[in-house]
Design a protein around this motif. Structure first.
Motif, PDB file in Angstrom:
ATOM      1  N   GLU A  16      76.923  56.009  50.565  1.00 44.93           N
ATOM      2  CA  GLU A  16      77.401  56.030  49.153  1.00 44.93           C
ATOM      3  C   GLU A  16      78.787  56.494  49.274  1.00 44.93           C
ATOM      4  OE1 GLU A  16      76.776  57.808  44.762  1.00 44.93           O
ATOM      5  OE2 GLU A  16      75.612  58.968  46.418  1.00 44.93           O
ATOM      6  N   LEU A  17      78.972  57.745  49.784  1.00 37.09           N
ATOM      7  CA  LEU A  17      80.432  58.335  50.049  1.00 37.09           C
ATOM      8  C   LEU A  17      81.194  57.453  50.782  1.00 37.09           C
ATOM      9  CD1 LEU A  17      81.583  61.078  49.758  1.00 37.09           C
ATOM     10  CD2 LEU A  17      80.484  61.885  51.862  1.00 37.09           C
ATOM     11  N   PHE A  26      85.323  59.428  45.086  1.00 40.98           N
ATOM     12  CA  PHE A  26      84.997  60.536  45.910  1.00 40.98           C
ATOM     13  C   PHE A  26      86.238  61.196  46.401  1.00 40.98           C
ATOM     14  CE2 PHE A  26      80.841  58.218  46.308  1.00 40.98           C
ATOM     15  CZ  PHE A  26      80.289  58.838  45.507  1.00 40.98           C
ATOM     16  N   LEU A  32      88.745  65.065  49.712  1.00 40.70           N
ATOM     17  CA  LEU A  32      87.516  64.837  48.838  1.00 40.70           C
ATOM     18  C   LEU A  32      87.828  65.602  47.404  1.00 40.70           C
ATOM     19  CD1 LEU A  32      84.773  66.158  51.171  1.00 40.70           C
ATOM     20  CD2 LEU A  32      84.679  63.779  49.952  1.00 40.70           C
ATOM     21  N   GLY A  36      83.066  64.133  45.689  1.00 41.15           N
ATOM     22  CA  GLY A  36      82.853  63.908  47.111  1.00 41.15           C
ATOM     23  C   GLY A  36      82.230  65.225  47.794  1.00 41.15           C
ATOM     24  N   ARG A  39      78.590  65.629  47.354  1.00 40.07           N
ATOM     25  CA  ARG A  39      77.830  65.002  48.487  1.00 40.07           C
ATOM     26  C   ARG A  39      77.576  65.580  49.703  1.00 40.07           C
ATOM     27  NH1 ARG A  39      78.236  62.638  44.026  1.00 40.07           N
ATOM     28  NH2 ARG A  39      77.370  60.544  43.356  1.00 40.07           N
ATOM     29  N   THR A  70      86.683  64.580  56.751  1.00 42.08           N
ATOM     30  CA  THR A  70      85.061  64.264  56.501  1.00 42.08           C
ATOM     31  C   THR A  70      84.384  63.067  57.570  1.00 42.08           C
ATOM     32  OG1 THR A  70      86.033  64.005  54.041  1.00 42.08           O
ATOM     33  CG2 THR A  70      84.001  62.854  54.524  1.00 42.08           C
TER      34      THR A  70
END
Length: 89
Positions: A16-17, A26, A32, A36, A39, A70
């Motif tokens: 999803e992210l 996000f 982020l 975000g 998550r 990330t």
């Protein structure tokens, strides 16, 4: 689903992210946003006590929540799950 059910939840969050369709949901300017971060914190909570080798990447991500950091954190998460829990199957 088996005894490692948590990994499917982690994979779902990562998918999803990191999906291109959800990028604007996000990230803002490759950083982020609050959604975000939620998550990422959910992944961290799920993996607490399971994947200690992700702590440094998580620390760096919390300090500087860029897209690059990330990706590095997610890479560490996936490496840990692969190594300890048998990957994606």
């Amino acid at each position: 689903m088996g005894k490692y059910k948590f990994k499917y939840e982690v994979f779902e969050i990562i998918n999803e992210l990191m999906s291109i369709e959800n990028y604007k949901e996000f990230f803002s300017n490759d950083v982020l946003n609050s959604e975000g971060r939620k998550r990422i914190e959910k992944i961290a909570k799920i993996l607490a006590g399971r994947c200690d080798e992700t702590k440094n990447a998580l620390y760096k991500l919390r300090r500087k929540p860029t897209l690059n950091n990330t990706l590095k954190y997610i890479e560490k998460v996936l490496e840990c799950i692969e190594k300890k829990y048998g990957g994606y199957s």
